[in-house]
Design a protein around this motif. Structure first.
Motif, PDB file in Angstrom:
ATOM      1  N   GLU A  11       0.829  -1.206   0.000  1.00 44.27           N
ATOM      2  CA  GLU A  11       0.000   0.000   0.000  1.00 44.27           C
ATOM      3  C   GLU A  11       0.866   1.259   0.000  1.00 44.27           C
ATOM      4  N   LYS A  12       1.932   1.254   0.791  1.00 37.57           N
ATOM      5  CA  LYS A  12       2.841   2.405   0.841  1.00 37.57           C
ATOM      6  C   LYS A  12       3.522   2.614  -0.509  1.00 37.57           C
ATOM      7  N   LEU A  13       3.942   1.517  -1.110  1.00 35.06           N
ATOM      8  CA  LEU A  13       4.629   1.621  -2.395  1.00 35.06           C
ATOM      9  C   LEU A  13       3.676   2.074  -3.498  1.00 35.06           C
ATOM     10  N   SER A  14       2.428   1.634  -3.442  1.00 39.34           N
ATOM     11  CA  SER A  14       1.457   2.046  -4.458  1.00 39.34           C
ATOM     12  C   SER A  14       1.168   3.540  -4.373  1.00 39.34           C
ATOM     13  N   LYS A  15       1.160   4.084  -3.157  1.00 42.84           N
ATOM     14  CA  LYS A  15       0.966   5.532  -2.999  1.00 42.84           C
ATOM     15  C   LYS A  15       2.155   6.302  -3.541  1.00 42.84           C
ATOM     16  N   GLU A  16       3.352   5.797  -3.268  1.00 33.69           N
ATOM     17  CA  GLU A  16       4.564   6.466  -3.736  1.00 33.69           C
ATOM     18  C   GLU A  16       4.646   6.470  -5.264  1.00 33.69           C
ATOM     19  N   LEU A  17       4.365   5.325  -5.880  1.00 42.56           N
ATOM     20  CA  LEU A  17       4.492   5.213  -7.332  1.00 42.56           C
ATOM     21  C   LEU A  17       3.270   5.749  -8.076  1.00 42.56           C
ATOM     22  N   GLY A  18       2.114   5.725  -7.394  1.00 41.45           N
ATOM     23  CA  GLY A  18       0.905   6.237  -8.029  1.00 41.45           C
ATOM     24  C   GLY A  18       1.056   7.685  -8.474  1.00 41.45           C
ATOM     25  N   TYR A  19       1.778   8.472  -7.706  1.00 37.61           N
ATOM     26  CA  TYR A  19       2.010   9.874  -8.044  1.00 37.61           C
ATOM     27  C   TYR A  19       2.681  10.018  -9.407  1.00 37.61           C
ATOM     28  N   TYR A  20       3.668   9.184  -9.680  1.00 33.95           N
ATOM     29  CA  TYR A  20       4.432   9.306 -10.931  1.00 33.95           C
ATOM     30  C   TYR A  20       3.606   8.868 -12.138  1.00 33.95           C
ATOM     31  N   SER A  21       2.825   7.812 -11.980  1.00 34.29           N
ATOM     32  CA  SER A  21       1.995   7.365 -13.103  1.00 34.29           C
ATOM     33  C   SER A  21       0.895   8.373 -13.408  1.00 34.29           C
ATOM     34  N   LYS A  22       0.451   9.074 -12.378  1.00 38.17           N
ATOM     35  CA  LYS A  22      -0.610  10.074 -12.544  1.00 38.17           C
ATOM     36  C   LYS A  22      -0.070  11.378 -13.129  1.00 38.17           C
ATOM     37  N   THR A  23       1.136  11.741 -12.758  1.00 42.10           N
ATOM     38  CA  THR A  23       1.686  13.055 -13.094  1.00 42.10           C
ATOM     39  C   THR A  23       2.425  13.084 -14.426  1.00 42.10           C
ATOM     40  N   TYR A  24       3.107  11.975 -14.751  1.00 41.86           N
ATOM     41  CA  TYR A  24       3.957  11.956 -15.951  1.00 41.86           C
ATOM     42  C   TYR A  24       3.420  10.953 -16.962  1.00 41.86           C
ATOM     43  N   LYS A  25       3.104  11.467 -18.158  1.00 42.33           N
ATOM     44  CA  LYS A  25       2.526  10.634 -19.213  1.00 42.33           C
ATOM     45  C   LYS A  25       3.435  10.623 -20.441  1.00 42.33           C
ATOM     46  N   ARG A  26       3.559   9.464 -21.046  1.00 42.59           N
ATOM     47  CA  ARG A  26       4.304   9.381 -22.298  1.00 42.59           C
ATOM     48  C   ARG A  26       3.473   9.940 -23.435  1.00 42.59           C
ATOM     49  N   LEU A  27       4.140  10.578 -24.379  1.00 46.48           N
ATOM     50  CA  LEU A  27       3.446  11.159 -25.519  1.00 46.48           C
ATOM     51  C   LEU A  27       2.810  10.087 -26.397  1.00 46.48           C
ATOM     52  N   ASP A  28       3.392   8.881 -26.398  1.00 42.17           N
ATOM     53  CA  ASP A  28       2.822   7.806 -27.210  1.00 42.17           C
ATOM     54  C   ASP A  28       1.707   7.049 -26.494  1.00 42.17           C
ATOM     55  N   GLY A  29       1.412   7.474 -25.241  1.00 43.89           N
ATOM     56  CA  GLY A  29       0.317   6.870 -24.495  1.00 43.89           C
ATOM     57  C   GLY A  29       0.642   5.549 -23.826  1.00 43.89           C
ATOM     58  N   LYS A  30       1.854   5.031 -23.978  1.00 42.92           N
ATOM     59  CA  LYS A  30       2.218   3.751 -23.364  1.00 42.92           C
ATOM     60  C   LYS A  30       2.548   3.931 -21.884  1.00 42.92           C
ATOM     61  N   ASN A  31       2.328   2.876 -21.121  1.00 39.41           N
ATOM     62  CA  ASN A  31       2.746   2.894 -19.714  1.00 39.41           C
ATOM     63  C   ASN A  31       4.266   2.880 -19.640  1.00 39.41           C
ATOM     64  N   TRP A  32       4.820   3.667 -18.727  1.00 37.29           N
ATOM     65  CA  TRP A  32       6.282   3.666 -18.579  1.00 37.29           C
ATOM     66  C   TRP A  32       6.734   3.038 -17.271  1.00 37.29           C
ATOM     67  N   LEU A  33       5.780   2.712 -16.416  1.00 35.61           N
ATOM     68  CA  LEU A  33       6.103   2.052 -15.145  1.00 35.61           C
ATOM     69  C   LEU A  33       5.537   0.637 -15.127  1.00 35.61           C
ATOM     70  N   SER A  34       6.397  -0.313 -14.784  1.00 30.86           N
ATOM     71  CA  SER A  34       5.947  -1.692 -14.619  1.00 30.86           C
ATOM     72  C   SER A  34       6.376  -2.185 -13.245  1.00 30.86           C
ATOM     73  N   ILE A  35       5.466  -2.836 -12.545  1.00 36.27           N
ATOM     74  CA  ILE A  35       5.753  -3.396 -11.225  1.00 36.27           C
ATOM     75  C   ILE A  35       6.083  -4.865 -11.401  1.00 36.27           C
ATOM     76  N   THR A  36       7.195  -5.303 -10.818  1.00 36.00           N
ATOM     77  CA  THR A  36       7.611  -6.687 -10.941  1.00 36.00           C
ATOM     78  C   THR A  36       7.847  -7.290  -9.562  1.00 36.00           C
ATOM     79  N   SER A  37       7.725  -8.601  -9.468  1.00 32.47           N
ATOM     80  CA  SER A  37       8.018  -9.281  -8.208  1.00 32.47           C
ATOM     81  C   SER A  37       8.013 -10.791  -8.413  1.00 32.47           C
TER      82      SER A  37
END
Length: 363
Positions: A205-231
């Motif tokens: 939950e803490k990590l999702s809040k931290e990373l959620g900001y970046y996915s919400k604020t920064y968008k690629r011009l081509d519309g693709k996702n630039w963040l992937s979560i792995t584990s």
């Protein structure tokens, strides 16, 4: 024969207990110099093009450890110094994460960046000194209770090279427009225990809040996702996905890392942190989870991957015809380039496709 097996077992365990003493040729025999990276890419792109159907055009190269085998922070030594890989055991100082990212982008602006994320316990000294910090970047599982993790220099390094520092740098430099960022949620062994799942949920939950900001604020011009979560933990992926605001869930990609099969692989797999065995629960997760995009694997850890992936791909299609096929990704550094290429091309009639591969770059 029993004596031979016993000797092999003791030898393997001695290697595991002193991972830093294992020679470089054993740790990453297939690592590549930056001067040979273009040739390396072409060799494995040809592998992917041979295996894949013609619809998959782009093949992504992922830089393991921010694209630096030698200078990415692996752990903290007894002197409180963050170290990378190298000839001298635990003595090659790690570079700052921003510098590592800049070097990787200068080598290849489209090479994806892989980062490891660890969260310290709330009662740890680092949380009282830097209360606003989020996740920290370190490859091996941090031994937070050890004295070296209270060294002020170690804590200062972690603070100045946190996940937030790396992502802000990537965002401010617009690197994310061309390259993807993979953030691995590192999960200690105890969190695979059902009794510890609540604590794992809190961390995700803490990590999702931290990373959620970046996915919400920064968008690629081509519309693709630039963040992937792995584990390696499918539970951690689920907790992270479900902790996001619904509108943000599709702004991330999700990658499961497969562990190992077989007794000998188990001896080496958890050398630098716990790695789970590839079991029925993980198999079902791959088949039945619609939002899972891709799977990373090692041809060393799962030798019979061809039959496994064919069955998984068919089973996923049968489970729900609307599900997209999983895209598979292999690491290239467990064997020499020639041997790895030979291993990946020996199978016939694959149902699966390769979308990327991970490299160890040494400079």
């Amino acid at each position: 024969m029993k004596n031979v097996n016993l000797v092999l077992l003791l030898f393997s365990m001695s290697l595991i207990s002193s991972c830093g003493l294992v020679k470089e040729q054993i740790i990453s025999p297939g690592r590549v110099s930056k001067g040979n990276l273009d040739k390396h890419y072409k060799a494995f792109k040809k592998v992917c093009d041979t295996v894949n159907n013609p619809t998959i055009k782009e093949i992504e190269m992922i830089g393991h450890g921010a694209g630096s085998w030698r200078y990415y922070p692996m752990g903290i030594n007894k002197n409180g110094v963050a170290y990378g890989n190298g000839y001298s055991n635990k003595k090659t100082p790690a570079l700052g994460i921003k510098k590592l990212i800049d070097i990787s982008i200068s080598i290849n602006s489209k090479m994806a960046i892989e980062l490891d994320a660890h969260l310290a316990h709330e009662n740890h000294l680092i949380k009282s000194i830097y209360p606003n910090d989020g996740a920290y970047i370190l490859h091996d599982e941090p031994q937070w209770k050890r004295k070296r993790f209270t060294n002020i220099n170690a804590l200062k390094y972690l603070h100045e090279n946190s996940l937030a520092v790396a992502l802000k740098h990537i965002a401010n430099k617009d690197y994310y427009q061309n390259c993807k960022v993979y953030v691995e949620i590192k999960v200690p062994k105890k969190y695979y225990n059902s009794n510890e799942k609540e604590e794992l949920l809190k961390l995700c939950e803490k990590l999702s809040k931290e990373l959620g900001y970046y996915s919400k604020t920064y968008k690629r011009l081509d519309g693709k996702n630039w963040l992937s979560i792995t584990s390696f933990s499918h539970t951690a992926l689920t907790y992270f996905h479900d902790s996001l605001e619904p509108e943000l869930q599709k702004q991330f990609d999700y990658t499961l890392i497969l562990g190992y099969k077989g007794f000998w692989n188990s001896l080496f797999a958890s050398c630098k942190g716990y790695v789970p065995r590839f079991n029925e629960n993980i198999l079902n997760f791959m088949i039945k989870t619609e939002w899972l995009n891709s799977v990373w694997f090692s041809a060393q850890g799962i030798k019979n991957y061809h039959n496994e992936f064919n069955k998984i791909t068919k089973s996923r299609r049968t489970h729900d015809s609307n599900f997209k096929d999983l895209i598979f990704s292999f690491s290239t550094y467990q064997y020499s380039e020639r041997k790895m290429v030979r291993k990946l091309l020996r199978h016939k009639n694959p149902e699966y496709s390769f979308g990327s591969f991970m490299v160890d770059v040494d400079y």
